[in-house]
Motif scaffolding. Structure first.
Motif, PDB file in Angstrom:
ATOM      1  N   PHE A 117      -4.727   2.771   1.006  1.00 42.95           N
ATOM      2  CA  PHE A 117      -5.269   4.112   1.187  1.00 42.95           C
ATOM      3  C   PHE A 117      -4.168   5.089   1.608  1.00 42.95           C
ATOM      4  O   PHE A 117      -3.359   4.777   2.469  1.00 42.95           O
ATOM      5  CB  PHE A 117      -6.357   4.041   2.264  1.00 42.95           C
ATOM      6  N   VAL A 155      -3.515   9.413   2.529  1.00 44.43           N
ATOM      7  CA  VAL A 155      -4.111  10.725   2.734  1.00 44.43           C
ATOM      8  C   VAL A 155      -3.009  11.765   2.925  1.00 44.43           C
ATOM      9  O   VAL A 155      -2.046  11.542   3.639  1.00 44.43           O
ATOM     10  CB  VAL A 155      -5.079  10.735   3.946  1.00 44.43           C
ATOM     11  N   LEU A 210      -7.334  12.600  -0.670  1.00 42.34           N
ATOM     12  CA  LEU A 210      -7.367  11.144  -0.483  1.00 42.34           C
ATOM     13  C   LEU A 210      -6.965  10.445  -1.776  1.00 42.34           C
ATOM     14  O   LEU A 210      -7.336  10.886  -2.867  1.00 42.34           O
ATOM     15  CB  LEU A 210      -8.768  10.685  -0.092  1.00 42.34           C
ATOM     16  N   LYS A 219      -6.593   6.379  -3.360  1.00 46.67           N
ATOM     17  CA  LYS A 219      -6.773   4.942  -3.177  1.00 46.67           C
ATOM     18  C   LYS A 219      -6.344   4.242  -4.456  1.00 46.67           C
ATOM     19  O   LYS A 219      -6.742   4.656  -5.551  1.00 46.67           O
ATOM     20  CB  LYS A 219      -8.240   4.619  -2.873  1.00 46.67           C
ATOM     21  N   GLU A 278      -9.126  10.584  -4.766  1.00 51.10           N
ATOM     22  CA  GLU A 278     -10.506  10.189  -4.463  1.00 51.10           C
ATOM     23  C   GLU A 278     -11.508  10.844  -5.390  1.00 51.10           C
ATOM     24  O   GLU A 278     -12.481  10.229  -5.795  1.00 51.10           O
ATOM     25  CB  GLU A 278     -10.814  10.544  -3.006  1.00 51.10           C
ATOM     26  N   ILE A 314     -15.857   5.239   2.518  1.00 48.07           N
ATOM     27  CA  ILE A 314     -14.678   5.168   3.385  1.00 48.07           C
ATOM     28  C   ILE A 314     -15.043   4.395   4.646  1.00 48.07           C
ATOM     29  O   ILE A 314     -16.106   4.614   5.254  1.00 48.07           O
ATOM     30  CB  ILE A 314     -14.174   6.577   3.742  1.00 48.07           C
ATOM     31  N   GLU A 316     -10.172   3.378   7.379  1.00 45.80           N
ATOM     32  CA  GLU A 316      -9.615   4.384   6.474  1.00 45.80           C
ATOM     33  C   GLU A 316      -9.752   5.790   7.058  1.00 45.80           C
ATOM     34  O   GLU A 316      -8.864   6.628   6.895  1.00 45.80           O
ATOM     35  CB  GLU A 316     -10.308   4.295   5.115  1.00 45.80           C
ATOM     36  N   VAL A 334      -7.069   9.067   8.043  1.00 45.72           N
ATOM     37  CA  VAL A 334      -7.257  10.511   7.846  1.00 45.72           C
ATOM     38  C   VAL A 334      -6.942  11.273   9.128  1.00 45.72           C
ATOM     39  O   VAL A 334      -6.209  12.266   9.117  1.00 45.72           O
ATOM     40  CB  VAL A 334      -8.702  10.809   7.383  1.00 45.72           C
TER      41      VAL A 334
END
Length: 293
Positions: free
Chosen positions: A18, A20, A68, A70, A75, A124, A128, A132
């Motif tokens: 992940f 961000v 975001l 992944k 995202e 999420i 995760e 953030v």
């Protein structure tokens, strides 16, 4: 400590799965205004993110963008669910057959179904979400660092202008010494000029008293003392207050009020010129203060 309201901060955080990216821009505002641009995945976390920002930033208009990723994809990137697409095409063929429609199936017919499209990230986890908040805190740290640097420059400028005002106030106080007597003499001369030969007989004790009272009203000692006091409190607020913006703005108003009174009471041209200079500096200070958190 002075913090500027304008600044920029950016940060990235992540783990093996992940990533961000957070970008924050801040400009002047009387209050704290937050504008968040979040991916769909974080919409239900908006309140928590807002509270985190509010705990660290007090004033300014903030634009916060969070992205975001992944597995290398954003995202909000749209993906095609091929299994649902095949089922949907099969259903369309059945509808054509049942309705005895000969038209060909077109792309626009397929696009009517949103079910065949999915987001590459569906949920999420708390772990995760911690990524953030870590990225957001790092971006705020960078923003605050820039705000501190600009704040130091603002502090230098404000102190320099206060020193200039103090210097002019010293000149005004020096020029105002004996001003009451000077005003009294000027009033006497004006009365004599108006009355001409009758001046000696009319300028009796009562008239002398009235002129003295009138001259006393031109005394600016109290205004100078209050103005100097405001200058002192201004410097103290710059050095000691955690959030001095509103207090400094109030002191500017009071400084301007005393300066206007000095200007309106005095008959001295030199003092008037000095008050004009002071008011110009106060206005420059007021403009700078609008950029202080």
């Amino acid at each position: 400590m002075i913090l500027s309201m304008t600044g920029y901060g950016r940060a990235t955080a992540g783990n093996k799965k992940f990533v961000v990216d957070v970008e924050i821009k801040s400009i002047n505002s009387r209050y704290l205004e937050l504008f968040l641009k979040l991916p769909q995945l974080l919409q239900n976390k908006e309140y928590e993110l807002r509270e985190l920002i509010k705990n660290r930033i007090k004033r300014g208009k903030l634009s916060v963008v969070i992205l975001l990723k992944k597995n290398g994809q954003a995202e909000d990137e749209i993906a095609l669910d091929e299994h649902k697409l095949k089922n949907y095409l099969s259903l369309l063929k059945q509808v054509k057959k049942a309705a005895k429609i000969s038209d060909k199936i077109k792309l626009e017919h397929i696009l009517y179904s949103r079910d065949i499209f999915t987001s590459t990230v569906e949920e999420i986890s708390e772990e995760e979400f911690k990524v953030v908040t870590n990225a957001l805190n790092s971006a705020i740290d960078n923003l605050l660092e820039m705000k501190k640097k600009e704040g130091k420059e603002l502090e230098k400028d404000l102190k320099k202008r206060i020193k200039l005002i103090e210097k002019k106030l010293d000149e005004i106080e020096s020029l105002s010494q004996g001003s009451v007597n000077e005003h009294f003499v000027k009033y006497q001369e004006k009365v004599k000029l108006l009355l001409e030969d009758k001046a000696q007989s009319i300028l009796d004790e009562r008239m002398q008293m009235e002129l003295a009272i009138l001259a006393e009203r031109a005394d600016i000692t109290e205004e100078c003392v209050r103005l100097r006091s405001h200058l002192k409190f201004f410097l103290e607020a710059v050095d000691k207050e955690q959030e001095p913006g509103r207090k400094l703005n109030f002191l500017c108003q009071e400084m301007n009020r005393e300066t206007n009174t000095i200007s309106s009471k005095t008959l001295s041209v030199n003092i008037t010129h000095n008050t004009v200079f002071i008011k110009e500096e106060i206005e420059r200070i007021r403009e700078q203060i609008q950029n202080i958190e």
